[in-house]
Design a protein around this motif. Structure first.
Motif, PDB file in Angstrom:
ATOM      1  N   LYS A  30       0.837  -1.194   0.000  1.00  0.00           N
ATOM      2  CA  LYS A  30       0.000   0.000   0.000  1.00  0.00           C
ATOM      3  C   LYS A  30       0.874   1.246   0.000  1.00  0.00           C
ATOM      4  N   LYS A  32       1.606   5.130   1.100  1.00  0.00           N
ATOM      5  CA  LYS A  32       1.265   6.023   2.195  1.00  0.00           C
ATOM      6  C   LYS A  32       0.231   7.011   1.673  1.00  0.00           C
ATOM      7  N   PRO A  33      -0.728   7.419   2.515  1.00  0.00           N
ATOM      8  CA  PRO A  33      -1.776   8.333   2.046  1.00  0.00           C
ATOM      9  C   PRO A  33      -1.220   9.614   1.434  1.00  0.00           C
ATOM     10  N   GLU A  34      -0.137  10.161   2.016  1.00  0.00           N
ATOM     11  CA  GLU A  34       0.409  11.405   1.465  1.00  0.00           C
ATOM     12  C   GLU A  34       1.049  11.188   0.102  1.00  0.00           C
ATOM     13  N   LYS A  36       0.042   8.836  -2.076  1.00  0.00           N
ATOM     14  CA  LYS A  36      -1.090   8.656  -2.976  1.00  0.00           C
ATOM     15  C   LYS A  36      -1.687  10.009  -3.359  1.00  0.00           C
TER      16      LYS A  36
END
Length: 62
Positions: A30, A32-34, A36
């Motif tokens: 996955k 990392k949200p930042e 993405k």
């Protein structure tokens, strides 16, 4: 070992090698949200012809 057995061994080895090259080593991982979000922002800017995020910035966050 017969010629036919050698041919079969070579075919199997080639098939296994090709299959191993086609496997995605990042499958299941996955972002990392930042990271993405930065990629999505970069895509949006690129589509709007504003340029993207420099590779150095992406590398630091990954």
């Amino acid at each position: 070992m017969t010629i036919e057995e050698l041919k079969l061994l070579i075919q199997e080895t080639v098939a296994e090698t090709i299959q191993s090259l086609l496997i995605d080593p990042d499958e299941g991982k996955k972002l990392k949200p930042e990271v993405k979000q930065q990629l999505l922002d970069s895509l949006q800017r690129t589509q709007a012809e504003e340029g993207g995020v420099p590779a150095k910035e992406i590398r630091v966050l990954a």
